[in-house]
Enzyme design. Structure first.
Site, PDB file in Angstrom:
ATOM      1  N   ALA A  66      41.637  33.404  38.350  1.00  0.00           N
ATOM      2  CA  ALA A  66      40.267  33.924  38.409  1.00  0.00           C
ATOM      3  C   ALA A  66      40.186  35.076  37.413  1.00  0.00           C
ATOM      4  CB  ALA A  66      39.971  34.404  39.817  1.00  0.00           C
ATOM      5  N   GLY A 110      44.185  31.314  40.564  1.00  0.00           N
ATOM      6  CA  GLY A 110      43.134  30.298  40.662  1.00  0.00           C
ATOM      7  C   GLY A 110      43.391  29.099  39.762  1.00  0.00           C
ATOM      8  N   GLU A 113      45.683  26.984  41.757  1.00  0.00           N
ATOM      9  CA  GLU A 113      44.896  26.458  42.881  1.00  0.00           C
ATOM     10  C   GLU A 113      43.946  25.346  42.418  1.00  0.00           C
ATOM     11  OE1 GLU A 113      43.857  30.595  43.699  1.00  0.00           O
ATOM     12  OE2 GLU A 113      44.316  30.203  45.805  1.00  0.00           O
ATOM     13  N   GLU A 133      48.749  36.739  42.860  1.00  0.00           N
ATOM     14  CA  GLU A 133      47.722  37.632  43.409  1.00  0.00           C
ATOM     15  C   GLU A 133      48.311  38.839  44.122  1.00  0.00           C
ATOM     16  OE1 GLU A 133      47.763  34.327  43.681  1.00  0.00           O
ATOM     17  OE2 GLU A 133      45.767  33.510  43.279  1.00  0.00           O
TER      18      GLU A 133
HETATM   19  N1  CAA Z   1      41.564  37.414  34.109  1.00  0.00           N
HETATM   20  C1  CAA Z   1      41.006  38.034  33.044  1.00  0.00           C
HETATM   21  N2  CAA Z   1      41.588  38.111  31.846  1.00  0.00           N
HETATM   22  C2  CAA Z   1      42.805  37.555  31.708  1.00  0.00           C
HETATM   23  C3  CAA Z   1      43.454  36.902  32.766  1.00  0.00           C
HETATM   24  C4  CAA Z   1      42.778  36.851  34.012  1.00  0.00           C
HETATM   25  N3  CAA Z   1      43.294  36.201  35.087  1.00  0.00           N
HETATM   26  N4  CAA Z   1      44.659  36.473  32.330  1.00  0.00           N
HETATM   27  C5  CAA Z   1      44.744  36.832  31.042  1.00  0.00           C
HETATM   28  N5  CAA Z   1      43.629  37.471  30.654  1.00  0.00           N
HETATM   29  C6  CAA Z   1      43.338  38.040  29.345  1.00  0.00           C
HETATM   30  C7  CAA Z   1      44.133  39.305  29.085  1.00  0.00           C
HETATM   31  O1  CAA Z   1      43.522  40.427  29.692  1.00  0.00           O
HETATM   32  C8  CAA Z   1      44.108  39.369  27.591  1.00  0.00           C
HETATM   33  O2  CAA Z   1      42.853  39.832  27.173  1.00  0.00           O
HETATM   34  P1  CAA Z   1      42.757  40.991  26.003  1.00  0.00           P
HETATM   35  O3  CAA Z   1      43.319  40.300  24.773  1.00  0.00           O
HETATM   36  O4  CAA Z   1      41.298  41.264  25.925  1.00  0.00           O
HETATM   37  O5  CAA Z   1      43.598  42.105  26.462  1.00  0.00           O
HETATM   38  C9  CAA Z   1      44.182  37.879  27.188  1.00  0.00           C
HETATM   39  O6  CAA Z   1      43.773  37.139  28.328  1.00  0.00           O
HETATM   40  C10 CAA Z   1      45.589  37.440  26.839  1.00  0.00           C
HETATM   41  O7  CAA Z   1      46.436  37.809  27.906  1.00  0.00           O
HETATM   42  P2  CAA Z   1      47.782  38.660  27.729  1.00  0.00           P
HETATM   43  O8  CAA Z   1      47.666  39.579  26.553  1.00  0.00           O
HETATM   44  O9  CAA Z   1      48.103  39.286  29.050  1.00  0.00           O
HETATM   45  O10 CAA Z   1      48.796  37.472  27.382  1.00  0.00           O
HETATM   46  P3  CAA Z   1      50.371  37.423  27.650  1.00  0.00           P
HETATM   47  O11 CAA Z   1      50.830  36.199  26.936  1.00  0.00           O
HETATM   48  O12 CAA Z   1      51.009  38.736  27.337  1.00  0.00           O
HETATM   49  O13 CAA Z   1      50.529  37.216  29.247  1.00  0.00           O
HETATM   50  C11 CAA Z   1      49.993  36.223  31.383  1.00  0.00           C
HETATM   51  C12 CAA Z   1      50.080  36.039  29.858  1.00  0.00           C
HETATM   52  C13 CAA Z   1      51.393  36.427  31.963  1.00  0.00           C
HETATM   53  C14 CAA Z   1      49.381  34.950  31.948  1.00  0.00           C
HETATM   54  C15 CAA Z   1      49.130  37.470  31.719  1.00  0.00           C
HETATM   55  O14 CAA Z   1      47.908  37.363  30.989  1.00  0.00           O
HETATM   56  C16 CAA Z   1      48.776  37.589  33.175  1.00  0.00           C
HETATM   57  O15 CAA Z   1      49.605  38.021  33.969  1.00  0.00           O
HETATM   58  N6  CAA Z   1      47.523  37.237  33.551  1.00  0.00           N
HETATM   59  C17 CAA Z   1      47.023  37.419  34.900  1.00  0.00           C
HETATM   60  C18 CAA Z   1      47.582  36.363  35.847  1.00  0.00           C
HETATM   61  C19 CAA Z   1      47.068  36.598  37.238  1.00  0.00           C
HETATM   62  O16 CAA Z   1      47.340  37.615  37.861  1.00  0.00           O
HETATM   63  N7  CAA Z   1      46.323  35.621  37.771  1.00  0.00           N
HETATM   64  C20 CAA Z   1      45.756  35.677  39.104  1.00  0.00           C
HETATM   65  C21 CAA Z   1      44.320  36.123  39.042  1.00  0.00           C
HETATM   66  S1  CAA Z   1      43.641  36.457  40.622  1.00  0.00           S
HETATM   67  C22 CAA Z   1      43.169  34.943  41.250  1.00  0.00           C
HETATM   68  O17 CAA Z   1      43.295  33.940  40.619  1.00  0.00           O
HETATM   69  C23 CAA Z   1      42.541  34.970  42.619  1.00  0.00           C
HETATM   70  C24 CAA Z   1      42.359  33.616  43.231  1.00  0.00           C
HETATM   71  O18 CAA Z   1      43.216  33.119  43.937  1.00  0.00           O
HETATM   72  C25 CAA Z   1      41.144  32.895  43.033  1.00  0.00           C
END
Ligand code: CAA
Length: 259
Positions: A66, A110, A113, A133
């Protein structure tokens, strides 16, 4: 074909392909993307020329979850009143036609999921699955605590959900989250070939098969078998069931009417 900002759609014979396409955010599932995804699913569901859907992302990310930036300022009242992560999201699990997830790269939160809402998952060898999460101070909200244990069992689901760690494609295949793992370069060929095979069956037969398998996760064995038996009997009303059996007896290929 409709044009969208956050997804791309195309068709290949009787297969509808939806590609999540928000590369700068690793396909984070923002509200606009979910709205467009819902529209595309409705369009394929309503199109009699489509027999199976493939949902995919990019080589780097199926979806990284998400959209955290969109969600971070929301209050309890906001998420409750909007029924956040419900409208649009649940369409993926509610589509009645078969839907295959083709996952490369990150399928997190998400994203994982959403892949689990599809009927089965074909993974590229670079796929990474996880429910991170907990690292954000929250829990999975799109079915992860319920669907992941049904795929992989309690121990592995607890391990992933409580530690937030990612698992690679080989581990995901070992524990039953994905049905097959293929080299990244072959992912779409493999997924579309599987979808073409499904779309080449009688559509109503694939729809009731899907419904019957899904019933296994919602009921007791005895009730599920009763449901299956009645549904199997009901297939005898399909023109395609009569055609399929006649074609076998006549040693020829069945000509489906999808009726
Ligand atoms: N939401 C918003 N933006 C996101 C995102 C997310 N879930 N995942 C990545 N992005 C964005 C980053 O903020 C970044 O944007 P900027 O360039 O503007 O800074 C861009 O995508 C590229 O990401 P990274 O620079 O972080 O890329 P990376 O290769 O270094 O890392 C990653 C990749 C490990 C996937 C890392 O991006 C990450 O940990 N992302 C979040 C994963 C996460 O926590 N997901 C769960 C979300 S909560 C959820 O999903 C709730 C539910 O159950 C419905």
């Amino acid at each position: 074909m409709a044009s969208y900002d956050n997804i791309q759609t195309e068709t290949k014979d009787r297969v509808g392909i939806i590609r999540l396409n928000r590369p700068k955010a690793l396909n984070a599932l923002c509200a606009d993307l979910i709205r467009e995804l819902g529209m595309a699913l409705d369009a394929f569901e309503g199109d009699p020329a489509i027999g199976c859907v493939v949902l995919t992302g990019s080589d780097k990310a199926f979806a990284a979850g998400a959209d955290i930036k969109e969600m971070k300022e929301k209050s309890y009242q906001d998420v409750f009143l909007q029924d956040f992560i419900t409208v649009g999201w649940e369409k993926v699990s509610q589509i009645r036609k078969p839907i295959v997830a083709a996952v490369a790269g990150y399928a997190l939160g998400g994203g994982c999921e959403m892949a689990m809402m599809c009927d089965f998952i074909i993974a590229a060898d670079n796929a990474k699955f996880g429910q991170p999460e907990i690292t954000l101070g929250t829990i999975p909200g799109a079915g992860g605590t319920q669907r992941l244990p049904r795929f992989v069992g309690k121990s592995k689901a607890m391990d992933l959900i409580l530690t937030g760690r990612m698992m690679d494609a080989a581990e995901a295949e070992r524990c039953g989250l994905v049905s097959r793992v293929v080299p990244l370069a072959q992912l779409m060929d493999e997924a579309v070939t599987a979808a073409e095979k499904i779309a080449g069956m009688s559509l109503p037969a694939t729809m009731v098969a899907k419904e019957a398998v899904n019933r296994a996760f919602e009921t007791t064995l005895a009730e599920g078998v009763r449901f299956e038996r009645r549904t199997f009997h009901a297939t005898f009303a399909f023109e395609d069931r009569a055609e399929g059996m006649s074609a076998f007896a006549d040693k020829r290929k069945a000509r489906w009417k999808h009726r």
